[in-house]
Design a protein around this motif. Structure first.
Motif, PDB file in Angstrom:
ATOM      1  N   ASP A  16      97.423 -86.075  -4.036  1.00  0.00           N
ATOM      2  CA  ASP A  16      98.424 -86.148  -5.099  1.00  0.00           C
ATOM      3  C   ASP A  16      99.341 -84.924  -5.093  1.00  0.00           C
ATOM      4  N   ARG A  17      98.771 -83.752  -4.810  1.00  0.00           N
ATOM      5  CA  ARG A  17      99.565 -82.521  -4.764  1.00  0.00           C
ATOM      6  C   ARG A  17     100.500 -82.530  -3.554  1.00  0.00           C
ATOM      7  N   VAL A  18      99.987 -82.982  -2.404  1.00  0.00           N
ATOM      8  CA  VAL A  18     100.801 -83.063  -1.194  1.00  0.00           C
ATOM      9  C   VAL A  18     101.950 -84.053  -1.412  1.00  0.00           C
ATOM     10  N   PHE A  19     101.629 -85.197  -1.977  1.00  0.00           N
ATOM     11  CA  PHE A  19     102.634 -86.232  -2.213  1.00  0.00           C
ATOM     12  C   PHE A  19     103.710 -85.736  -3.175  1.00  0.00           C
ATOM     13  N   ALA A  20     103.313 -84.994  -4.187  1.00  0.00           N
ATOM     14  CA  ALA A  20     104.275 -84.468  -5.163  1.00  0.00           C
ATOM     15  C   ALA A  20     105.321 -83.593  -4.479  1.00  0.00           C
ATOM     16  N   VAL A  21     104.893 -82.798  -3.512  1.00  0.00           N
ATOM     17  CA  VAL A  21     105.837 -81.946  -2.783  1.00  0.00           C
ATOM     18  C   VAL A  21     106.707 -82.796  -1.858  1.00  0.00           C
ATOM     19  N   MET A  22     106.126 -83.787  -1.223  1.00  0.00           N
ATOM     20  CA  MET A  22     106.883 -84.634  -0.299  1.00  0.00           C
ATOM     21  C   MET A  22     108.032 -85.359  -0.985  1.00  0.00           C
ATOM     22  N   PHE A  59     120.071 -77.286  16.440  1.00  0.00           N
ATOM     23  CA  PHE A  59     120.702 -76.951  17.718  1.00  0.00           C
ATOM     24  C   PHE A  59     122.025 -76.210  17.497  1.00  0.00           C
ATOM     25  N   GLY A  60     122.036 -75.317  16.494  1.00  0.00           N
ATOM     26  CA  GLY A  60     123.212 -74.507  16.217  1.00  0.00           C
ATOM     27  C   GLY A  60     124.340 -75.218  15.477  1.00  0.00           C
ATOM     28  N   ARG A  61     124.095 -76.458  15.043  1.00  0.00           N
ATOM     29  CA  ARG A  61     125.110 -77.221  14.326  1.00  0.00           C
ATOM     30  C   ARG A  61     124.528 -77.767  13.033  1.00  0.00           C
ATOM     31  N   THR A  62     125.405 -78.119  12.111  1.00  0.00           N
ATOM     32  CA  THR A  62     124.975 -78.747  10.868  1.00  0.00           C
ATOM     33  C   THR A  62     124.987 -80.263  11.078  1.00  0.00           C
ATOM     34  N   ALA A  63     123.882 -80.914  10.676  1.00  0.00           N
ATOM     35  CA  ALA A  63     123.770 -82.368  10.824  1.00  0.00           C
ATOM     36  C   ALA A  63     123.275 -82.971   9.517  1.00  0.00           C
ATOM     37  N   SER A  64     123.886 -84.079   9.114  1.00  0.00           N
ATOM     38  CA  SER A  64     123.495 -84.775   7.887  1.00  0.00           C
ATOM     39  C   SER A  64     123.040 -86.186   8.229  1.00  0.00           C
ATOM     40  N   GLU A  65     122.014 -86.645   7.524  1.00  0.00           N
ATOM     41  CA  GLU A  65     121.513 -88.001   7.714  1.00  0.00           C
ATOM     42  C   GLU A  65     121.232 -88.619   6.352  1.00  0.00           C
ATOM     43  N   LEU A  66     121.399 -89.929   6.267  1.00  0.00           N
ATOM     44  CA  LEU A  66     121.162 -90.690   5.051  1.00  0.00           C
ATOM     45  C   LEU A  66     119.739 -91.256   5.076  1.00  0.00           C
ATOM     46  N   PHE A  67     118.918 -90.857   4.113  1.00  0.00           N
ATOM     47  CA  PHE A  67     117.524 -91.294   4.012  1.00  0.00           C
ATOM     48  C   PHE A  67     117.381 -92.323   2.903  1.00  0.00           C
ATOM     49  N   GLU A  68     116.462 -93.272   3.106  1.00  0.00           N
ATOM     50  CA  GLU A  68     116.119 -94.244   2.070  1.00  0.00           C
ATOM     51  C   GLU A  68     114.609 -94.444   2.057  1.00  0.00           C
ATOM     52  N   VAL A  69     114.024 -94.449   0.865  1.00  0.00           N
ATOM     53  CA  VAL A  69     112.592 -94.717   0.716  1.00  0.00           C
ATOM     54  C   VAL A  69     112.384 -96.222   0.834  1.00  0.00           C
ATOM     55  N   THR A  70     111.536 -96.625   1.795  1.00  0.00           N
ATOM     56  CA  THR A  70     111.276 -98.051   2.009  1.00  0.00           C
ATOM     57  C   THR A  70     109.827 -98.421   1.707  1.00  0.00           C
ATOM     58  N   GLY A  71     108.972 -97.434   1.549  1.00  0.00           N
ATOM     59  CA  GLY A  71     107.578 -97.665   1.187  1.00  0.00           C
ATOM     60  C   GLY A  71     107.096 -96.509   0.337  1.00  0.00           C
ATOM     61  N   TYR A  72     106.353 -96.828  -0.750  1.00  0.00           N
ATOM     62  CA  TYR A  72     105.988 -95.789  -1.710  1.00  0.00           C
ATOM     63  C   TYR A  72     104.693 -96.164  -2.418  1.00  0.00           C
ATOM     64  N   GLU A  73     103.636 -95.419  -2.126  1.00  0.00           N
ATOM     65  CA  GLU A  73     102.367 -95.547  -2.832  1.00  0.00           C
ATOM     66  C   GLU A  73     101.908 -94.127  -3.156  1.00  0.00           C
ATOM     67  N   PRO A  74     102.097 -93.678  -4.403  1.00  0.00           N
ATOM     68  CA  PRO A  74     101.781 -92.295  -4.763  1.00  0.00           C
ATOM     69  C   PRO A  74     100.409 -91.835  -4.265  1.00  0.00           C
ATOM     70  N   GLY A  75     100.420 -90.684  -3.619  1.00  0.00           N
ATOM     71  CA  GLY A  75      99.192 -90.087  -3.103  1.00  0.00           C
ATOM     72  C   GLY A  75      98.673 -90.717  -1.823  1.00  0.00           C
ATOM     73  N   LYS A  76      99.371 -91.767  -1.325  1.00  0.00           N
ATOM     74  CA  LYS A  76      98.865 -92.486  -0.153  1.00  0.00           C
ATOM     75  C   LYS A  76      99.881 -92.687   0.959  1.00  0.00           C
ATOM     76  N   LEU A  77     101.101 -93.098   0.601  1.00  0.00           N
ATOM     77  CA  LEU A  77     102.054 -93.540   1.614  1.00  0.00           C
ATOM     78  C   LEU A  77     103.488 -93.260   1.195  1.00  0.00           C
ATOM     79  N   LEU A  78     104.276 -92.758   2.142  1.00  0.00           N
ATOM     80  CA  LEU A  78     105.710 -92.603   1.941  1.00  0.00           C
ATOM     81  C   LEU A  78     106.388 -93.031   3.237  1.00  0.00           C
ATOM     82  N   GLU A  79     107.223 -94.073   3.142  1.00  0.00           N
ATOM     83  CA  GLU A  79     107.963 -94.553   4.305  1.00  0.00           C
ATOM     84  C   GLU A  79     109.448 -94.300   4.086  1.00  0.00           C
ATOM     85  N   LEU A  80     110.091 -93.791   5.126  1.00  0.00           N
ATOM     86  CA  LEU A  80     111.507 -93.474   5.057  1.00  0.00           C
ATOM     87  C   LEU A  80     112.257 -94.158   6.191  1.00  0.00           C
TER      88      LEU A  80
END
Length: 154
Positions: A16-22, A59-80
């Protein structure tokens, strides 16, 4: 054919503590290597459908990416899911599945990654760089573990 690999890290904290940080987007800058910024794109609670734009120095450059949560079970699973066409690379897709497994007072985080849609040449080159991808993810997990293990609130 997608590139797939797995990285695991044992963290001296309960799931639960690890998931909270994630899922704490505001804290990412406190522990994530090469962090530049986070732009939250979805209001409300963190869960399936939450989106954000993450910017890092790579690699010496700034890069941005769009993330979306597709799976979520607190304390168990996080899919991006990352749609590379919406980010700096302008190609491909990335799937990250974080599985948290308790082991006494510790948690093993196993991250299974899949990178695809890069085009034949880039996927061929990517196979030679899988070690670099794994090393970068292992570095992120190590940094997160240090933050959690060194933080009373983590």
């Amino acid at each position: 054919m997608p590139i797939e690999f797995t990285v695991s890290k044992e963290i001296a904290a309960p799931p639960d503590r690890v998931f909270a940080v994630m899922k704490d987007l505001d804290a990412m800058g406190k522990w994530m290597p090469s962090f530049v910024s986070i732009e939250k794109l979805t209001p409300g609670r963190f869960g399936v459908g939450t989106k954000w734009r993450e910017t890092r120095r790579m690699f010496g450059r700034t890069a941005s990416e769009l993330f979306e949560v597709t799976g979520y079970e607190p304390g168990k699973l996080l899919e991006l899911y990352v749609d590379g066409t919406q980010g700096s690379s302008k190609r491909g897709h990335y799937r990250y599945r974080h599985l948290l497994e308790p082991s006494g007072e510790k948690t093993t985080v196993t991250l299974a990654a899949e990178i695809g849609g890069m085009g034949t040449l880039m996927e061929l080159l990517g196979r030679f760089m899988v070690g670099t991808f794994k090393k970068a993810i292992a570095s992120d997990l190590d940094a997160m573990a240090r933050y959690i293990e060194g933080s009373k609130q983590g």
